[in-house]
Design an enzyme around this catalytic site. Structure first.
Site, PDB file in Angstrom:
ATOM      1  N   ASN A   1      43.967 128.989  33.487  1.00 18.74           N
ATOM      2  CA  ASN A   1      43.268 128.274  32.412  1.00 18.74           C
ATOM      3  C   ASN A   1      43.571 128.817  31.015  1.00 18.74           C
ATOM      4  O   ASN A   1      43.281 128.166  30.016  1.00 18.74           O
ATOM      5  CB  ASN A   1      41.746 128.257  32.651  1.00 18.74           C
TER       6      ASN A   1
ATOM      7  N   ASP B   1      34.875 120.902  38.594  1.00 15.74           N
ATOM      8  CA  ASP B   1      35.946 120.113  37.978  1.00 15.74           C
ATOM      9  C   ASP B   1      35.424 118.786  37.429  1.00 15.74           C
ATOM     10  O   ASP B   1      34.472 118.219  37.966  1.00 15.74           O
ATOM     11  CB  ASP B   1      37.022 119.854  39.044  1.00 15.74           C
TER      12      ASP B   1
END
Ligand code: FPP
Length: 243
Positions: free
Chosen positions: A68, A20
């Site tokens: 996503n 991330d």
């Protein structure tokens, strides 16, 4: 220069990384988000190789979640391109897999992935199936809940077909019907970028995992950070519900 590999008293068998902070890394430099993913892919490679050199047996990288797909089309396309480029690198990547005896496995839903990427995934898994020093799982189109849903479906199918009775369903039955069947659960899960959540990563497998959080953005992740995690891990007292 030869990298010095430190000695650890205890090594986790399996580490999970949530990659991330790529977008923020790029934004801080006035770059497009995709530039952050490109740097993140370099970190993925460097950290995977280092885990192999350390003798860690399993490492799982969260590369693309089932959620996503909701990102801007341009970003999704740039990520798919990056996965394909990595898999297409051919001889370079294959040599790396061979030198480190690195098996590549993709965990997640295959349905919904572009067909050219799917072909490359299948080829890479086939080519590296013979290696067994380290297994690198790439979680792609992965969601922990989707994984459990498909495990429930396949167990239900076995019951329906008379292969399994309801009374014989144990926790192990579930572990045997998820993508990581046959692998140990992650001993430690690493989430950089200052976020403190699991985001649907290894939902079943993380029941007893240790967690390691930090503000580092994934593209800045180095071997030194891995050393920090490992020193930290060896000082933790894991009781698995005991005393
Ligand atoms: C989350 O950070 C990251 C992703 C959705 C993509 C992760 C994928 C890679 C690093 C590429 C890996 C490459 C291969 C070949 C497996 P974010 O971009 O959402 O960060 P932000 O929270 O700062 O926006």
């Amino acid at each position: 220069m030869e990298k010095k590999i430190p000695e650890f008293e205890v090594l986790p068998r399996h580490i999970g990384f949530i990659m991330d902070g790529n977008g923020r890394w790029a934004k801080m430099r006035g770059l497009e988000r995709s530039a952050g993913h490109v740097e993140g892919a370099k970190a993925f490679r460097k950290i995977g190789e280092y885990c192999a050199d350390l003798g860690i047996e399993y490492v799982t990288f969260y590369a693309f979640s089932t959620e996503n797909w909701n990102r801007p089309k341009k970003e999704v396309l740039s990520l798919m391109k990056l996965f394909k480029e990595y898999l297409r690198e051919g001889d370079g990547r294959l040599a790396e897999n061979e030198v480190r005896q690195m098996k590549l496995r993709f965990i997640g839903e295959r349905e919904g992935l572009p067909s050219d990427l799917l072909k490359l995934i299948e080829r890479a898994e086939k080519e590296t199936a013979k290696y067994s020093k380290i297994t690198v799982n790439i979680a792609l189109n992965y969601g922990g809940r989707a994984e459990l849903k498909s495990a429930v479906k396949s167990i239900a199918q076995k019951v329906k077909d008379g292969e399994l009775s309801i009374d014989d369903i144990t926790e192990q039955t579930i572990s045997d019907n998820i993508y990581t069947a046959g692998q140990p659960d992650p001993d430690i899960i690493v989430r950089p970028s200052g976020e403190y959540r699991l985001s649907n990563f290894l939902t079943w497998q993380s029941a007893y995992s240790e967690f390691w959080f930090s503000d580092i953005l994934w593209p800045d992740f180095t071997e030194e950070h891995v050393n920090e995690i490992l020193y930290d891990f060896q000082n933790r007292n894991r009781r698995f519900g005991g005393v």
